[in-house]
Design a protein around this motif. Structure first.
Motif, PDB file in Angstrom:
ATOM      1  N   GLU A   1      -6.663  -1.203   9.023  1.00 45.12           N
ATOM      2  CA  GLU A   1      -5.802  -0.224   8.361  1.00 45.12           C
ATOM      3  C   GLU A   1      -5.542  -0.642   6.917  1.00 45.12           C
ATOM      4  O   GLU A   1      -5.577   0.172   5.985  1.00 45.12           O
ATOM      5  CB  GLU A   1      -4.462  -0.089   9.095  1.00 45.12           C
TER       6      GLU A   1
ATOM      7  N   CYS B   1      -1.396  -1.571  14.940  1.00 54.47           N
ATOM      8  CA  CYS B   1      -0.312  -2.479  15.306  1.00 54.47           C
ATOM      9  C   CYS B   1       0.949  -2.066  14.536  1.00 54.47           C
ATOM     10  O   CYS B   1       0.910  -1.223  13.644  1.00 54.47           O
ATOM     11  CB  CYS B   1      -0.684  -3.933  15.001  1.00 54.47           C
TER      12      CYS B   1
ATOM     13  N   CYS C   1       0.994  -2.807  10.596  1.00 58.75           N
ATOM     14  CA  CYS C   1       0.131  -1.891   9.857  1.00 58.75           C
ATOM     15  C   CYS C   1       0.728  -0.492   9.841  1.00 58.75           C
ATOM     16  O   CYS C   1       0.653   0.210   8.827  1.00 58.75           O
ATOM     17  CB  CYS C   1      -1.269  -1.866  10.459  1.00 58.75           C
TER      18      CYS C   1
ATOM     19  N   CYS D   1      -0.977  -8.129  12.130  1.00 65.96           N
ATOM     20  CA  CYS D   1      -1.741  -8.497  10.954  1.00 65.96           C
ATOM     21  C   CYS D   1      -0.934  -9.546  10.215  1.00 65.96           C
ATOM     22  O   CYS D   1       0.048  -9.239   9.564  1.00 65.96           O
ATOM     23  CB  CYS D   1      -1.971  -7.263  10.076  1.00 65.96           C
TER      24      CYS D   1
ATOM     25  N   HIS E   1      -6.304  -6.576   8.758  1.00 65.29           N
ATOM     26  CA  HIS E   1      -6.533  -5.507   9.730  1.00 65.29           C
ATOM     27  C   HIS E   1      -7.213  -4.320   9.053  1.00 65.29           C
ATOM     28  O   HIS E   1      -7.032  -4.101   7.846  1.00 65.29           O
ATOM     29  CB  HIS E   1      -5.203  -5.076  10.348  1.00 65.29           C
TER      30      HIS E   1
END
Ligand SMILES: [Zn+2]
Length: 243
Positions: A122, A150, A153, A26, A120
């Motif tokens: 999240e 990822c 995140c 991200c 992202h």
DNA sequence: ATTTTCAACT
């Protein structure tokens, strides 16, 4: 030109995030909101200060209520070689504790919008949740994700949970995102160490998502070929990552 | 069996 909730007259780039896109991580916002007065002193913190909530740089966005059946079938398919799943979907459920039992608060779906701010899912959730969560409640949050988190995140989520001990999180992923990447693996272990339940979506989880997040119009969930076999492959991989 | 993947490209 700035968002409605930014008190700053002229947003400037986040100091610790690269401007380039294309990373699988991200890579941060293209515009900055919030955090405006925090570092106005010129006191630039070190490059990767883990105590900074980068999700605060994303303007809170409201989730969707439903997924279309074809979107769900395509994006939550747990097949091993998931070509073309260029987005991540996050179905969430938020509950709070009342006298020891769980009471429904909200549920919905986030999808990353790469063309918008590259947030992202999240961090979309954290940005949205942070805007209204109460420190006096105990929350139980469940995520059903098409891709597992990822590494960046994962770090952000872990930091968030450390600072919000009244929030409990469970993550169920349909597929493991870049599971051979050591940093990704470390991120999953960090989540587990922070108290997050990290698991693979099972048949019953897919069915639950179908029943609660898909605009199915009365259609029954039809499991795809290999749904259980793929689950066991992913579970084995995840257990090796988490020890 | 493949070796993809929170795009990038028109
Ligand atoms: Zn991420």
């Amino acid at each position: 030109v700035t968002g409605p909730c930014c008190p700053c007259p002229s947003p400037r780039p986040h100091p610790s995030l690269p401007a380039g896109k294309g990373s699988r991580e991200c890579s941060g916002p293209t515009r900055v909101q919030g955090l405006c007065s925090a570092d106005a002193s010129g006191n630039s913190s070190s490059e990767d200060s883990p105590s900074v909530f980068t999700f605060l740089s994303f303007a809170p966005r409201n989730p969707m209520k439903w997924l279309d059946p074809q979107t769900f079938y395509f994006n939550f398919d747990n097949l091993q070689y998931a070509y073309g799943r260029y987005h991540c979907y996050l179905c969430f459920q938020v509950e709070r504790e009342v006298n020891g039992s769980l009471v429904h608060v909200d549920m919905g779906v986030f999808v990353n919008q790469s063309a918008d701010d590259n947030c992202h899912v999240e961090l979309c959730f954290l940005s949205w949740f942070y805007a209204w969560l109460s420190p006096d409640e105990r929350y139980h949050v469940t995520w059903f994700m098409s891709w597992s988190p990822c590494s960046q995140c994962a770090q952000q989520v872990a930091e968030f949970l450390k600072k919000h001990s009244n929030v409990n999180l469970s993550i169920f992923a349909a597929r493991l995102y870049h599971f051979k990447d050591p940093e990704i693996q470390q991120g999953l272990r960090t989540l587990k160490r922070t108290g997050v339940q990290v698991a693979i979506m099972y048949f019953s989880d897919f069915l639950y998502c179908w029943n609660n997040f898909v605009r199915h119009g009365g259609m029954r969930f039809i499991p795809w070929k290999g749904i259980n076999k793929n689950y066991w492959i992913l579970v084995t991989t995840l257990e090796e990552i988490l020890w």
